[in-house]
Design an enzyme around this catalytic site. Structure first.
Site, PDB file in Angstrom:
ATOM      1  N   LYS A  66       0.808  -1.236   0.000  1.00  0.00           N
ATOM      2  CA  LYS A  66       0.000   0.000   0.000  1.00  0.00           C
ATOM      3  C   LYS A  66       0.836   1.278   0.000  1.00  0.00           C
ATOM      4  O   LYS A  66       0.395   2.307  -0.517  1.00  0.00           O
ATOM      5  CB  LYS A  66      -0.939   0.015   1.211  1.00  0.00           C
ATOM      6  CG  LYS A  66      -2.119  -0.928   1.082  1.00  0.00           C
ATOM      7  CD  LYS A  66      -3.079  -0.737   2.243  1.00  0.00           C
ATOM      8  CE  LYS A  66      -4.230  -1.711   2.154  1.00  0.00           C
ATOM      9  NZ  LYS A  66      -5.269  -1.448   3.153  1.00  0.00           N
ATOM     10  N   ASP A 102      -9.985   3.253   2.048  1.00  0.00           N
ATOM     11  CA  ASP A 102     -10.110   2.634   3.378  1.00  0.00           C
ATOM     12  C   ASP A 102     -10.707   3.625   4.379  1.00  0.00           C
ATOM     13  O   ASP A 102     -11.598   3.288   5.153  1.00  0.00           O
ATOM     14  CB  ASP A 102      -8.734   2.193   3.896  1.00  0.00           C
ATOM     15  CG  ASP A 102      -8.213   0.955   3.195  1.00  0.00           C
ATOM     16  OD1 ASP A 102      -9.036   0.128   2.752  1.00  0.00           O
ATOM     17  OD2 ASP A 102      -6.975   0.810   3.096  1.00  0.00           O
TER      18      ASP A 102
END
Ligand code: ATR
Length: 279
Positions: A66, A102
């Site tokens: 990420k 997220d």
């Protein structure tokens, strides 16, 4: 013609994203396909070149890529930069643009429980990793006015607080022990650490002896569906929220970025719960 979407991470064999997205594509009656690709750290740059060469239209990024994926993209959205991580990439006419869904996914799942009162809820975030950065960034942006953070490693929490406070939140950095002692001050407690995740289900990220009844206790973990933290909090009369809603929302927001269409969140949630053995 059907388009290809995917997920890169390591490991990815247990990911629930392929079944969730492929079901949403079927419901749209399109011939698209979502595929999980197991990519090791040393192969990340080559994988991104492959995605460009093959014309894959969008992909998710998971642990451990990420952060590192950002340097191989053409553009990174402002919020993803603040968070310092990308979980969703859109291939816009050959240009790879990184986003982080997220944080927003978590916010959307939380608002279903708290409603607009969220801004006034004194909040404690436990943890200071990537997930905590996403949660802290969106909550400060949303206008939560008191936002404290407790982490095993104090310096990491202090860095997070200085880098991710994009609103005007009043922030205190505490040790886990201090936060536990003062737990009755909080209206909302959020665990972003992996403490309590399967198979270590008997672990607690913080003691709840000072928890007040009217608190919302939220755990980003979804395996198990009720961590020890949530079970104990529920036993003390708190409202609880597990990580399923965040997982579904982050996926649904990615799906919207790729297709321009909002998927059926209930279908997505049912697929996730089935896979987790929840019903
Ligand atoms: P993620 O991207 O899922 O947030 P991460 O960036 O590795 O993962 O962050 C993990 C977080 O969980 C950190 O806050 C970590 O604490 P440290 O900063 O002190 O490492 C926390 N964490 C992980 N295992 C823990 C444990 N056994 N006890 C307390 N905190 C733990």
């Amino acid at each position: 013609m059907g388009k290809l979407f995917g997920l890169i991470g390591h490991p990815v064999s247990h990911s629930m994203s392929p079944s969730m997205h492929n079901d949403a594509f079927r419901n749209l009656d399109v011939d698209h396909h979502y595929q999980a690709f197991d990519v090791k750290g040393e192969d990340l740059e080559a994988a991104i070149s492959g995605i460009r060469a093959l014309g894959i239209k969008g992909f998710n990024v998971t642990i451990p890529h990420k952060v590192n994926v950002m340097k191989f993209l053409d553009e990174v959205d402002e919020e993803a930069k603040l968070i310092g991580a990308v979980n969703t990439v859109v291939n816009k006419d050959g240009k790879l643009i990184g986003y982080n869904t997220d944080g927003e996914g978590y916010l959307q799942s939380l608002l279903k429980v708290t409603g607009q009162e969220l801004q006034q809820m004194k909040t404690l975030i436990i943890g200071a990793g990537g997930a905590a950065r996403a949660v802290f960034t969106v909550l400060s942006r949303y206008g939560v006015s008191e936002l404290d953070i407790a982490n095993r490693t104090n310096e990491k929490a202090a860095i997070l607080a200085s880098e991710c406070n994009c609103g005007q939140a009043d922030v205190e950095v505490l040790s886990i022990e201090e936060a536990g002692e003062r737990l009755n001050e909080y209206d909302l407690i959020i665990n972003t650490t992996s403490v309590g995740m399967s198979p270590h289900t008997d672990h607690l990220p913080i003691h709840l002896k000072n928890l007040k009844k009217a608190t919302v206790v939220s755990d980003l973990i979804y395996n198990p569906l009720k961590t020890k933290l949530l079970l104990e909090a529920e036993g003390k009369g708190a409202t609880i929220l597990n990580g399923v809603g965040m997982f579904v929302e982050q996926g649904a927001l990615a799906f919207e970025k790729w297709t321009g269409v909002a998927p059926d969140r209930h279908n997505m949630e049912n697929i996730v719960l089935k896979q987790l053995g929840g019903f």
